[in-house]
Scaffold this active site. Structure first.
Site, mmCIF file in Angstrom:
data_model
loop_
_atom_site.group_PDB
_atom_site.id
_atom_site.type_symbol
_atom_site.label_atom_id
_atom_site.label_comp_id
_atom_site.label_asym_id
_atom_site.label_seq_id
_atom_site.Cartn_x
_atom_site.Cartn_y
_atom_site.Cartn_z
ATOM 1 N N TYR A 129 14.313 12.576 -1.044
ATOM 2 C CA TYR A 129 13.195 13.517 -0.935
ATOM 3 C C TYR A 129 13.642 14.959 -1.202
ATOM 4 O O TYR A 129 12.852 15.785 -1.645
ATOM 5 C CB TYR A 129 12.509 13.395 0.423
ATOM 6 C CG TYR A 129 11.529 12.228 0.463
ATOM 7 C CD1 TYR A 129 10.425 12.187 -0.385
ATOM 8 C CD2 TYR A 129 11.714 11.160 1.326
ATOM 9 C CE1 TYR A 129 9.534 11.117 -0.365
ATOM 10 C CE2 TYR A 129 10.825 10.087 1.349
ATOM 11 C CZ TYR A 129 9.738 10.082 0.497
ATOM 12 O OH TYR A 129 8.856 9.028 0.509
ATOM 13 N N GLY A 160 2.071 5.707 4.187
ATOM 14 C CA GLY A 160 1.147 6.141 5.240
ATOM 15 C C GLY A 160 -0.164 5.372 5.299
ATOM 16 O O GLY A 160 -1.031 5.696 6.111
ATOM 17 N N GLU A 187 9.537 13.503 5.146
ATOM 18 C CA GLU A 187 8.299 13.257 4.384
ATOM 19 C C GLU A 187 7.360 14.468 4.408
ATOM 20 O O GLU A 187 6.313 14.432 3.769
ATOM 21 C CB GLU A 187 7.567 12.023 4.940
ATOM 22 C CG GLU A 187 8.284 10.727 4.621
ATOM 23 C CD GLU A 187 7.599 9.490 5.183
ATOM 24 O OE1 GLU A 187 7.976 8.388 4.802
ATOM 25 O OE2 GLU A 187 6.690 9.635 6.032
ATOM 26 N N GLY A 189 0.825 -1.205 0.000
ATOM 27 C CA GLY A 189 0.000 0.000 0.000
ATOM 28 C C GLY A 189 0.858 1.254 0.000
ATOM 29 O O GLY A 189 2.062 1.210 0.300
ATOM 30 N N GLN A 202 16.589 3.324 -5.511
ATOM 31 C CA GLN A 202 15.921 2.117 -6.009
ATOM 32 C C GLN A 202 16.827 0.895 -5.908
ATOM 33 O O GLN A 202 16.379 -0.187 -5.537
ATOM 34 C CB GLN A 202 15.450 2.302 -7.456
ATOM 35 C CG GLN A 202 14.315 3.299 -7.614
ATOM 36 C CD GLN A 202 13.211 3.115 -6.578
ATOM 37 O OE1 GLN A 202 12.764 2.007 -6.318
ATOM 38 N NE2 GLN A 202 12.776 4.208 -5.979
ATOM 39 N N GLY A 236 -0.760 2.535 6.495
ATOM 40 C CA GLY A 236 -0.912 1.814 7.763
ATOM 41 C C GLY A 236 -0.306 0.418 7.739
ATOM 42 O O GLY A 236 -0.632 -0.420 8.576
ATOM 43 N N ASP A 289 6.188 -6.217 5.537
ATOM 44 C CA ASP A 289 5.738 -4.836 5.320
ATOM 45 C C ASP A 289 6.362 -4.342 4.012
ATOM 46 O O ASP A 289 7.550 -4.052 3.970
ATOM 47 C CB ASP A 289 6.221 -4.009 6.521
ATOM 48 C CG ASP A 289 5.975 -2.525 6.375
ATOM 49 O OD1 ASP A 289 5.404 -2.097 5.364
ATOM 50 O OD2 ASP A 289 6.370 -1.792 7.291
ATOM 51 N N ARG A 290 5.575 -4.297 2.974
ATOM 52 C CA ARG A 290 5.957 -3.890 1.603
ATOM 53 C C ARG A 290 6.794 -4.940 0.883
ATOM 54 O O ARG A 290 7.533 -5.681 1.490
ATOM 55 C CB ARG A 290 6.657 -2.537 1.630
ATOM 56 C CG ARG A 290 6.906 -2.062 0.291
ATOM 57 C CD ARG A 290 7.036 -0.612 -0.032
ATOM 58 N NE ARG A 290 5.872 0.200 -0.181
ATOM 59 C CZ ARG A 290 5.756 1.408 0.391
ATOM 60 N NH1 ARG A 290 6.709 1.895 1.127
ATOM 61 N NH2 ARG A 290 4.679 2.121 0.196
#
Ligand SMILES: Nc1ncnc2c1ncn2[C@@H]1O[C@H](COP(=O)(O)OP(=O)(O)O)[C@@H](O)[C@H]1O
Ligand SMILES: Nc1ncnc2c1ncn2[C@H]1C[C@H](O)[C@@H](COP(=O)(O)O)O1
Length: 207
Positions: free
Chosen positions: A43, A10, A148, A7, A54, A12, A81-82
């Site tokens: 960023y 942020g 961020e 996702g 990457q 979750g 997570d990811r």
């Protein structure tokens, strides 16, 4: 058993990954964020650092995949997570399309990804946390990572569009899409219960 949570920034994922790992008593694999040597620079100047970041994420995710395989062979459950898929299909693709990564760097990256992906097993369940921009913005602000704070709404919007496209074509295994816009599994145990029920039902046909 291997559940991967995917996702946008942020949405979750980390919060849910920790809660699910606790619930199922499985190992949790989080992203390499705090010790990432490129993220802050990225960023500040995306075109300058896109390729470096990457390659860093690709390698760190690939190592994670190897460790997950070992744990699975030992009969352990894993929450991730990811995924490595998001690095290529979401982030790198978006940087290229937004002209923040050159054609030459993108092709080089894609070749590297193709060499690696043949050694990656799909998770038993891909759990997509789908969130609209207001929810993402609110939760990014709540988390308050300094680098961020300047993320542009356009960047999040483009990432969300890539997620929709990728998820709609995902055929590697079981998929569960959870709309988290009106869920608060941080404060409401019932909301966490809803997510767990849906996972059990998708994986084991319970309920
Ligand atoms: N469903 C939710 N409802 C309310 N707050 C949430 C929810 N999911 C996450 N949060 C909060 O939003 C912030 C970002 O969540 P996080 O898990 O770090 O997102 P991600 O890992 O997807 O970037 C955290 O402060 C977390 O406590
Ligand atoms: N492959 C990636 N390219 C660019 N940025 C990435 C990539 N993977 C993760 N990120 C960023 C997005 C966030 O700022 C942090 C952590 O991700 P989160 O969704 O908050 O867990 O890393």
């Amino acid at each position: 058993m291997h559940i991967a949570i995917v996702g946008n920034i942020g949405a979750g994922k980390t919060t849910l990954a920790n809660k699910l790992a606790h619930h199922f008593n499985w190992e949790v694999f989080l992203e390499d964020v705090d010790h990432n040597p490129y993220l802050k620079d990225f960023y500040d100047d995306m075109p300058r650092w896109a390729f470096h970041l990457q390659v860093y994420f690709l390698n760190s995710r690939f190592r994670q995949v190897q460790r997950i395989k070992e744990l699975q062979r030992a009969g352990k459950g894993v929450i991730q997570d990811r995924t490595i898929y998001e690095d290529a299909h979401i982030f790198a693709a978006n940087l290229h399309e937004s002209r923040l990564m050159t054609e030459r760097d993108y092709q080089n990256y894609c070749n590297l990804f193709e060499s690696m992906i043949s050694m990656v097993d799909a998770p038993d369940l891909l759990l997509y946390l789908k969130a609209d921009l207001p929810k993402l913005i609110q939760q990014i602000e709540k988390r308050n990572r300094d680098y961020e704070n300047n993320i542009k709404i356009e960047y999040l919007k483009n990432l969300n569009e890539h997620y929709e496209k990728w998820i709609s074509g995902y055929k590697n295994g079981k998929l569960l899409v959870i709309d988290v816009n009106n869920l608060d599994y941080v404060h409401n145990p019932e909301d966490l219960g809803i997510v767990i029920e849906r996972i059990n039902s998708t994986l084991f046909g319970l309920f």
